[in-house]
Scaffold this motif. Sequence first.
Motif, PDB file in Angstrom:
ATOM      1  N   LEU A 105       0.868  -1.184   0.000  1.00  0.00           N
ATOM      2  CA  LEU A 105       0.000   0.000   0.000  1.00  0.00           C
ATOM      3  C   LEU A 105       0.902   1.231   0.000  1.00  0.00           C
ATOM      4  N   ALA A 106       0.298   2.427   0.071  1.00  0.00           N
ATOM      5  CA  ALA A 106       1.106   3.642   0.109  1.00  0.00           C
ATOM      6  C   ALA A 106       2.035   3.606   1.328  1.00  0.00           C
ATOM      7  N   THR A 107       3.220   4.199   1.190  1.00  0.00           N
ATOM      8  CA  THR A 107       4.126   4.332   2.329  1.00  0.00           C
ATOM      9  C   THR A 107       3.663   5.517   3.182  1.00  0.00           C
ATOM     10  N   ALA A 108       4.131   5.574   4.433  1.00  0.00           N
ATOM     11  CA  ALA A 108       3.655   6.650   5.321  1.00  0.00           C
ATOM     12  C   ALA A 108       4.728   7.013   6.337  1.00  0.00           C
ATOM     13  N   GLN A 109       4.542   8.184   6.922  1.00  0.00           N
ATOM     14  CA  GLN A 109       5.344   8.554   8.096  1.00  0.00           C
ATOM     15  C   GLN A 109       4.374   9.027   9.159  1.00  0.00           C
ATOM     16  N   ASP A 110       4.674   8.695  10.423  1.00  0.00           N
ATOM     17  CA  ASP A 110       3.790   9.147  11.497  1.00  0.00           C
ATOM     18  C   ASP A 110       4.572  10.026  12.463  1.00  0.00           C
ATOM     19  N   HIS A 111       3.859  10.612  13.392  1.00  0.00           N
ATOM     20  CA  HIS A 111       4.440  11.528  14.380  1.00  0.00           C
ATOM     21  C   HIS A 111       4.048  11.024  15.748  1.00  0.00           C
ATOM     22  N   LYS A 112       5.005  10.422  16.458  1.00  0.00           N
ATOM     23  CA  LYS A 112       4.684   9.737  17.713  1.00  0.00           C
ATOM     24  C   LYS A 112       4.653  10.674  18.929  1.00  0.00           C
ATOM     25  N   ARG A 113       5.486  11.730  18.911  1.00  0.00           N
ATOM     26  CA  ARG A 113       5.571  12.554  20.127  1.00  0.00           C
ATOM     27  C   ARG A 113       4.396  13.504  20.222  1.00  0.00           C
ATOM     28  N   ILE A 114       4.071  13.902  21.446  1.00  0.00           N
ATOM     29  CA  ILE A 114       2.940  14.798  21.667  1.00  0.00           C
ATOM     30  C   ILE A 114       3.241  16.213  21.177  1.00  0.00           C
ATOM     31  N   GLY A 115       4.530  16.634  21.250  1.00  0.00           N
ATOM     32  CA  GLY A 115       4.856  18.043  21.028  1.00  0.00           C
ATOM     33  C   GLY A 115       5.419  18.324  19.648  1.00  0.00           C
ATOM     34  N   GLU A 116       5.241  19.569  19.204  1.00  0.00           N
ATOM     35  CA  GLU A 116       5.785  19.987  17.910  1.00  0.00           C
ATOM     36  C   GLU A 116       7.305  19.889  17.919  1.00  0.00           C
ATOM     37  N   GLY A 117       7.886  19.606  16.750  1.00  0.00           N
ATOM     38  CA  GLY A 117       9.331  19.395  16.669  1.00  0.00           C
ATOM     39  C   GLY A 117       9.733  18.066  17.288  1.00  0.00           C
ATOM     40  N   ASP A 118       8.800  17.121  17.393  1.00  0.00           N
ATOM     41  CA  ASP A 118       9.060  15.792  17.973  1.00  0.00           C
ATOM     42  C   ASP A 118       9.631  15.898  19.383  1.00  0.00           C
ATOM     43  N   THR A 119       8.904  16.588  20.247  1.00  0.00           N
ATOM     44  CA  THR A 119       9.316  16.735  21.647  1.00  0.00           C
ATOM     45  C   THR A 119       8.241  16.142  22.559  1.00  0.00           C
ATOM     46  N   GLY A 120       8.643  15.908  23.816  1.00  0.00           N
ATOM     47  CA  GLY A 120       7.690  15.413  24.806  1.00  0.00           C
ATOM     48  C   GLY A 120       7.470  13.912  24.682  1.00  0.00           C
ATOM     49  N   PRO A 121       6.577  13.383  25.521  1.00  0.00           N
ATOM     50  CA  PRO A 121       6.399  11.927  25.581  1.00  0.00           C
ATOM     51  C   PRO A 121       5.784  11.333  24.307  1.00  0.00           C
ATOM     52  N   ASN A 122       6.001  10.027  24.148  1.00  0.00           N
ATOM     53  CA  ASN A 122       5.419   9.288  23.035  1.00  0.00           C
ATOM     54  C   ASN A 122       3.922   9.107  23.224  1.00  0.00           C
ATOM     55  N   THR A 123       3.201   9.073  22.117  1.00  0.00           N
ATOM     56  CA  THR A 123       1.748   8.853  22.138  1.00  0.00           C
ATOM     57  C   THR A 123       1.444   7.682  21.211  1.00  0.00           C
ATOM     58  N   GLY A 124       0.175   7.364  21.061  1.00  0.00           N
ATOM     59  CA  GLY A 124      -0.227   6.380  20.052  1.00  0.00           C
ATOM     60  C   GLY A 124       0.029   6.892  18.643  1.00  0.00           C
ATOM     61  N   GLY A 125       0.187   8.218  18.496  1.00  0.00           N
ATOM     62  CA  GLY A 125       0.420   8.824  17.181  1.00  0.00           C
ATOM     63  C   GLY A 125      -0.415  10.083  17.045  1.00  0.00           C
ATOM     64  N   MET A 126       0.217  11.202  16.715  1.00  0.00           N
ATOM     65  CA  MET A 126      -0.471  12.503  16.650  1.00  0.00           C
ATOM     66  C   MET A 126      -0.766  12.936  15.220  1.00  0.00           C
ATOM     67  N   GLY A 127      -0.366  12.117  14.260  1.00  0.00           N
ATOM     68  CA  GLY A 127      -0.652  12.468  12.880  1.00  0.00           C
ATOM     69  C   GLY A 127       0.167  11.590  11.954  1.00  0.00           C
ATOM     70  N   ALA A 128      -0.177  11.617  10.685  1.00  0.00           N
ATOM     71  CA  ALA A 128       0.541  10.815   9.693  1.00  0.00           C
ATOM     72  C   ALA A 128       0.273  11.405   8.321  1.00  0.00           C
TER      73      ALA A 128
END
Length: 426
Positions: free
Chosen positions: A208-231
């Motif tokens: 399927l299409a490739t993707a990238q996700d954003h695991k950290r809560i904060g902008e610039g990939d800062t702060g704790p990990n989450t289930g995913g804040m966007g992709a």
Amino acid sequence: MKVLVVGSGGREHALLLALARSPQRPTLLCAPGNAGTAPLARNVPIAADDIDGLVGLAQSEAVDLVVVGPEVPLVLGLADRLREAGIATFGPDARGARIEGSKAYANTLMDRAGVPTARSRTFEAGDAEAARGYVEAHALPVVLKADGLAAGKGVVIAESTPEALSALDDMLGGQFGEAGATVVIEDFLEGEEASVFAVTDGEAVVFLATAQDHKRIGEGDTGPNTGGMGAYAPAPAVTPETLEQVRERIVQPVLKALRDEGADYRGVLFCGLMLTDSGPQVIEFNCRFGDPETQVILPLLDSDPLDLLWRAATHTLAGAEVAISPEAAACVVLASAGYPGSYEKGKPIDGLDDASGVATVIHAGTRREGDEVVTNGGRVLGVVGRGATLVQALGAAYEGVDLMTFEGKTFRRDIGRRGLAHVVDP
Ligand SMILES: Nc1ncnc2c1ncn2[C@@H]1O[C@H](COP(=O)(O)OP(=O)(O)O)[C@@H](O)[C@H]1O
Ligand SMILES: [Mg+2]
């Protein structure tokens, strides 16, 4: 055709939206579902880890196909039980699901199959002294992973030896219960991360299409990990040549190793990759669709989604015609204030209809309360934009984001940033 989707998050809402546009016009059920799945499917209040309940439901409803969203029921053997009952199932058996359920097992499998991944060693709680010695002698940063399922909280990337030792003590000391009784210690891989989704019936493979996700809560990939804040999808960092390397060096050898183990792997082999100077290396495998990546890769599937899932489930994937759109999609997650820590529920959500005019609103943690839809989880909604380019897809998603309000609405403004860095803008 009657299809049951198992799960209750944004991924399952996205799966149902994809199935609902199939020309086969399937009848859809969801267990347990959420406020977003209710208009598409009949929600049945059976939890995603209630294996007996789900098998009973599939039998009493004479379901033709079960699509399993989350990893926990797969690790618990839901697909084994359903296939024993003669029901076609999209999802690997328990043996196959170990590739996600145990990081140590995945590493053993990769070693045997010669798949490129970080050098690693596994230690049991009884080997604490040896593990400490290994960590003390290890280059920094060093990566420590709880072996079992830890809902995205079981990985520590330690920048110093004291930090690594204290993480090791926490894991072996029971911070993650059984999941951390075994710890995997890995070399740190440098590069850009990307996700590749291989749909397979155990032998044939469709990307399927490739993707990238954003695991950290904060902008610039800062702060704790989450289930995913966007992709977003596709991931421009994954070139067609890289995808061919992933097929030949990673997916095919791993599927062969799984077959040799006697696993019945039908479903998604999600490859979490680090694109290093020496080619793609595996960070981890998941045995199911990612959340929120599913929300961006399924809208880019132009051919019949039901046909694809059915063929994977029934071992008839060879020769399938699959069309992937050249467009882009982006998903911005709206979370509750405090997430991934503690947060409040029950906040009324405004603007759902307005946002649906410009983007696709995916429900993750929502509940209907009378005439209102209220928040019911850490990740509440995902707003998916689509367009000819990533810039347009992001524009549509953020337009939708700005049209919705609820108390504590929390999101990142920088989804897609790494993808945009690849866009040459004259
Ligand atoms: N060997 C590694 N080198 C560099 N970063 C890593 C490595 N292993 C994991 N990571 C980082 O940690 C994140 C979580 O690790 P992962 O193995 O995907 O565990 P999980 O998704 O189960 O939490 C990855 O997305 C990646 O950013
Ligand atoms: Mg991961």
